[in-house]
Design a protein around this motif. Structure first.
Motif, PDB file in Angstrom:
ATOM      1  N   ARG A  29       0.833  -1.199   0.000  1.00 32.68           N
ATOM      2  CA  ARG A  29       0.000   0.000   0.000  1.00 32.68           C
ATOM      3  C   ARG A  29       0.868   1.249   0.000  1.00 32.68           C
ATOM      4  NH1 ARG A  29      -4.036  -0.873   5.006  1.00 32.68           N
ATOM      5  NH2 ARG A  29      -2.023  -0.560   6.015  1.00 32.68           N
ATOM      6  N   ASN A  30       0.408   2.273  -0.731  1.00 30.08           N
ATOM      7  CA  ASN A  30       0.996   3.614  -0.676  1.00 30.08           C
ATOM      8  C   ASN A  30       2.510   3.589  -0.859  1.00 30.08           C
ATOM      9  OD1 ASN A  30      -1.632   4.524   0.025  1.00 30.08           O
ATOM     10  ND2 ASN A  30      -1.211   4.051   2.175  1.00 30.08           N
ATOM     11  N   SER A  31       2.992   2.737  -1.758  1.00 26.63           N
ATOM     12  CA  SER A  31       4.433   2.608  -1.980  1.00 26.63           C
ATOM     13  C   SER A  31       4.809   3.178  -3.339  1.00 26.63           C
ATOM     14  CB  SER A  31       4.854   1.139  -1.873  1.00 26.63           C
ATOM     15  OG  SER A  31       4.629   0.663  -0.561  1.00 26.63           O
ATOM     16  N   GLN A  32       6.073   3.555  -3.468  1.00 24.08           N
ATOM     17  CA  GLN A  32       6.518   4.182  -4.712  1.00 24.08           C
ATOM     18  C   GLN A  32       7.985   3.883  -4.984  1.00 24.08           C
ATOM     19  OE1 GLN A  32       5.998   8.455  -4.248  1.00 24.08           O
ATOM     20  NE2 GLN A  32       6.198   8.255  -2.029  1.00 24.08           N
ATOM     21  N   ILE A  33       8.298   3.825  -6.255  1.00 24.72           N
ATOM     22  CA  ILE A  33       9.670   3.619  -6.724  1.00 24.72           C
ATOM     23  C   ILE A  33      10.024   4.741  -7.677  1.00 24.72           C
ATOM     24  CG2 ILE A  33      11.241   2.107  -7.987  1.00 24.72           C
ATOM     25  CD1 ILE A  33       9.528  -0.256  -7.145  1.00 24.72           C
ATOM     26  N   HIS A  34      11.128   5.440  -7.402  1.00 25.92           N
ATOM     27  CA  HIS A  34      11.615   6.510  -8.270  1.00 25.92           C
ATOM     28  C   HIS A  34      12.989   6.115  -8.803  1.00 25.92           C
ATOM     29  CE1 HIS A  34       8.425   9.239  -6.912  1.00 25.92           C
ATOM     30  NE2 HIS A  34       8.706   8.834  -5.677  1.00 25.92           N
ATOM     31  N   ILE A  35      13.144   6.085 -10.104  1.00 24.35           N
ATOM     32  CA  ILE A  35      14.417   5.722 -10.726  1.00 24.35           C
ATOM     33  C   ILE A  35      14.867   6.879 -11.621  1.00 24.35           C
ATOM     34  CG2 ILE A  35      15.660   4.059 -12.150  1.00 24.35           C
ATOM     35  CD1 ILE A  35      13.490   2.021 -11.494  1.00 24.35           C
ATOM     36  N   ALA A  36      16.102   7.346 -11.397  1.00 18.10           N
ATOM     37  CA  ALA A  36      16.706   8.384 -12.235  1.00 18.10           C
ATOM     38  C   ALA A  36      18.102   7.916 -12.617  1.00 18.10           C
ATOM     39  CB  ALA A  36      16.744   9.721 -11.515  1.00 18.10           C
ATOM     40  N   GLY A  37      18.204   7.174 -13.709  1.00 15.31           N
ATOM     41  CA  GLY A  37      19.476   6.613 -14.130  1.00 15.31           C
ATOM     42  C   GLY A  37      19.248   5.405 -15.015  1.00 15.31           C
ATOM     43  N   ASP A  38      20.345   4.764 -15.397  1.00 11.77           N
ATOM     44  CA  ASP A  38      20.273   3.658 -16.354  1.00 11.77           C
ATOM     45  C   ASP A  38      20.811   2.362 -15.758  1.00 11.77           C
ATOM     46  OD1 ASP A  38      19.438   5.631 -18.152  1.00 11.77           O
ATOM     47  OD2 ASP A  38      21.490   5.985 -18.872  1.00 11.77           O
ATOM     48  N   ASN A  39      20.333   1.251 -16.322  1.00 14.04           N
ATOM     49  CA  ASN A  39      20.846  -0.100 -15.999  1.00 14.04           C
ATOM     50  C   ASN A  39      20.724  -0.444 -14.506  1.00 14.04           C
ATOM     51  OD1 ASN A  39      21.741  -0.452 -18.754  1.00 14.04           O
ATOM     52  ND2 ASN A  39      23.461   0.908 -18.242  1.00 14.04           N
ATOM     53  N   ASN A  40      19.634  -0.027 -13.899  1.00 17.76           N
ATOM     54  CA  ASN A  40      19.364  -0.352 -12.512  1.00 17.76           C
ATOM     55  C   ASN A  40      18.432  -1.559 -12.433  1.00 17.76           C
ATOM     56  OD1 ASN A  40      20.669   2.062 -11.102  1.00 17.76           O
ATOM     57  ND2 ASN A  40      19.314   3.052 -12.600  1.00 17.76           N
TER      58      ASN A  40
END
Length: 258
Positions: A29-40
């Motif tokens: 619940r109410n979770s989030q993933i933020h990705i700023a970059g490559d090959n992660n």
């Protein structure tokens, strides 16, 4: 995701990023993933339960791996080829974990209370003015299987907490410790050796918990070493001394009196 309870927002501002979510959630619940970059790469195991979890990935080649049956909440931050690994069946209170250019490794069956913070970095560089070089580099953190950390514990870069150990409330862990240790303080030190713990609050004997028994199967009681008193050591030496020593010692005492 087949589970209707799964609620997660993913923001991907990069290329070749992989997010592998489980087929079965206990709760998300109410979770989030933020990705700023490559090959992660982010991998979360089966039957996990997360509530209000935030994952922030910055830079390239970061790795996050969460095992099966993990319960948790808090904030995970990985930057610049950082790695965070969490073993199966671990429970994580509202914790903050920051892996910067290094690795946080957490074993199986761990239990972390709220307010835990794990850091592989001091965030800002510190320099020696004579050499002009940095003196506070980033270092890995290792927490082995079956470790209980109380509330508001801080685990700093370079620390290692061995298996079946207990960390007292509010401690700051800055170095490495042996298995089956009770540690506490700031900085933390060994308070007692030869201990373990259980999740069940009603247990009175260790044999009531199969998991605790499994992780302590290789424990060996410490052998007590008694220091020989100085006077006994002297008597042992005198007993083995050659006959001429008995004549020299009285002669030396006589000359000092003169």
């Amino acid at each position: 995701m087949a589970d209707a309870n799964a609620q997660i927002k993913i923001t991907d501002k990069g290329a070749n990023n992989a997010v592998s979510l489980p087929r079965r959630w206990k709760l998300l619940r109410n979770s989030q993933i933020h990705i700023a970059g490559d090959n992660n790469a982010i991998t979360i195991g089966e039957n996990c339960r997360f509530d209000d979890l935030t994952i922030v990935i910055k830079g390239n080649n970061n790795i996050l791996r969460v095992g099966d049956n993990v319960l948790g909440t808090g904030a995970f931050s990985l930057t610049g080829s950082g790695t965070l690994m969490i073993g199966d069946n671990s429970t994580i209170g509202r914790c903050v974990m920051t892996a910067y250019k290094s690795t946080i490794s957490i074993g199986k069956d761990c239990m972390f209370a709220q307010g835990l913070e794990i850091r592989t970095t001091d965030s800002h560089p510190v320099f020696d003015l004579n050499t002009r070089k940095r003196i506070n580099g980033d270092r890995d953190v290792v927490i082995e299987d079956y470790v209980w950390c109380g509330a508001r514990v801080t685990v700093m870069k370079g620390a290692r907490i061995a298996k079946s150990s207990v960390v007292a409330l509010g401690s700051i862990v800055t170095r490495q410790f042996e298995p089956f240790s009770l540690i506490g303080g700031y900085p933390a030190k060994v308070l007692r050796k030869g201990v373990t713990w259980t999740r069940r609050t009603h247990n009175e004997i260790l044999e009531e918990d199969d998991i605790a028994m499994m992780y302590t199967a290789d424990w060996v009681p410490a052998v007590e070493i008694h220091e020989t008193p100085w006077w006994r050591k002297f008597a042992q030496i005198a007993w083995k001394a050659p006959e001429w020593v008995g004549r020299v010692i009285p002669l030396a005492s006589y000359r000092r009196k003169l």
